[in-house]
Design an enzyme around this catalytic site. Structure first.
Site, PDB file in Angstrom:
ATOM      1  N   ASP A  42       0.782  -1.253   0.000  1.00  0.00           N
ATOM      2  CA  ASP A  42       0.000   0.000   0.000  1.00  0.00           C
ATOM      3  C   ASP A  42       0.813   1.303   0.000  1.00  0.00           C
ATOM      4  OD1 ASP A  42      -1.956  -1.929   0.283  1.00  0.00           O
ATOM      5  OD2 ASP A  42      -2.895  -1.066   2.062  1.00  0.00           O
ATOM      6  N   HIS A  82     -10.706   0.581  -2.819  1.00  0.00           N
ATOM      7  CA  HIS A  82     -12.075   0.577  -2.310  1.00  0.00           C
ATOM      8  C   HIS A  82     -13.088   1.146  -3.304  1.00  0.00           C
ATOM      9  CE1 HIS A  82     -10.535  -0.592   1.523  1.00  0.00           C
ATOM     10  NE2 HIS A  82      -9.959   0.559   1.790  1.00  0.00           N
ATOM     11  N   HIS A 115     -10.581   6.921   1.463  1.00  0.00           N
ATOM     12  CA  HIS A 115      -9.223   6.761   0.926  1.00  0.00           C
ATOM     13  C   HIS A 115      -9.191   5.678  -0.138  1.00  0.00           C
ATOM     14  CE1 HIS A 115      -9.541   3.608   3.983  1.00  0.00           C
ATOM     15  NE2 HIS A 115      -8.629   2.967   3.277  1.00  0.00           N
ATOM     16  N   LYS A 140      -6.938  -5.056  -3.075  1.00  0.00           N
ATOM     17  CA  LYS A 140      -7.691  -5.611  -1.945  1.00  0.00           C
ATOM     18  C   LYS A 140      -8.652  -4.569  -1.401  1.00  0.00           C
ATOM     19  CE  LYS A 140      -3.930  -4.363   1.159  1.00  0.00           C
ATOM     20  NZ  LYS A 140      -4.618  -3.344   1.959  1.00  0.00           N
ATOM     21  N   CYS A 185      -2.184  -2.786   7.638  1.00  0.00           N
ATOM     22  CA  CYS A 185      -2.037  -3.667   6.473  1.00  0.00           C
ATOM     23  C   CYS A 185      -0.752  -4.488   6.500  1.00  0.00           C
ATOM     24  CB  CYS A 185      -2.177  -2.852   5.193  1.00  0.00           C
ATOM     25  SG  CYS A 185      -3.857  -2.174   5.051  1.00  0.00           S
TER      26      CYS A 185
HETATM   27 ZN   LIG Z   1      -8.459   0.905   3.213  1.00  0.00          ZN
END
Ligand SMILES: [Zn+2]
Length: 240
Positions: A42, A82, A115, A140, A185
């Site tokens: 990430d 997302h 986000h 993800k 994460c």
């Molecule tokens: Zn997230």
């Protein structure tokens, strides 16, 4: 039988190693092999300075990750990805603010500012990453009603992202985890990697944490208990 001179020489070596371990870096360096993979978690604009969920000092992981990535023939990157109105966003729960928690069918969920919405600049990987040989980007958190901190399993604890199967298919046995954020994460990925049977190293100085409500200390404690090895980037042998 060792004579006196050989014994003294052996003792001298031991003493040197004890007193000056930094003088002997080659002896402790980890050399990633073909069964090792670096997981870069990430490193996306939303988690970097100026982003909607900026991790303190997040940008400092980028040069460290770029450097150690050179030691790996296998690199996988992840992207939090997302839907608009994702269940992990505080903005979709009336009366709730970011960093509060709520109970969802799969357990406790920390609520975040919006986000990493699919296709936005905030969701893009940092342009300062320089890992052209990365072979897979795994996305993800793309199911609207379930979060996914882990690169292996969604937050329901059972929906696979497919990453374990990919790594096993590529005969990977050891994973090294770096990126953002240490206590979410990165930690969840490291813990699930252990559950999936991998040897796991987290490269501490190649990560930064969010640290809300004691989450950073808890994450390190959980990882230690699960047998995750905590290392520094200087422990990895990177040829010049
Ligand atoms: Zn997230």
């Amino acid at each position: 039988m060792l004579d006196r001179r050989q014994i003294l020489a052996a003792l001298g070596t031991t003493a040197l190693a004890t007193l000056a371990p930094t003088a002997l870096p080659a002896a402790t360096s980890i050399k990633p092999d073909d069964a090792s993979a670096l997981l870069v978690i990430d490193v996306q604009n939303c988690f970097l300075p100026g982003g909607s969920l900026a991790v303190k000092e997040g940008e400092q992981v980028v040069p460290v990750i770029n450097r150690i990535a050179k030691a790996f023939s296998n690199v996988v990157m992840t992207q939090d990805w997302h839907t608009p109105g994702h269940v992990s966003f505080a903005s979709v729960h009336s009366g709730k603010k970011p960093f509060e928690t709520i109970d969802l069918p799969y357990g406790k969920q920390v609520l975040w500012p919006d986000h990493c919405v699919q296709g936005t600049d905030g969701a893009a990987l940092s342009k300062d990453l320089s890992i052209p040989h990365a072979e897979l980007i795994i996305r993800k958190g793309f199911h609207k009603d379930v979060d996914s901190y882990s690169a292996f399993l969604e937050a329901d604890g059972k929906t696979s992202t497919g990453l374990a199967g990919y790594l096993k298919g590529r005969k990977i046995k050891r994973v090294f985890v770096a990126g953002l954020a240490t206590d979410f994460c990165v930690a969840w990925t490291a813990l699930d990697a252990r559950k999936a049977g991998f040897e796991v190293h987290v490269v501490e100085d190649a990560c930064r944490g969010i640290d809300t409500q004691g989450s950073l200390a808890k994450a390190w404690a959980d990882m230690a208990k699960a047998g995750v090895k905590r290392i520094q980037s200087s422990d990895i042998a990177v040829s010049a």
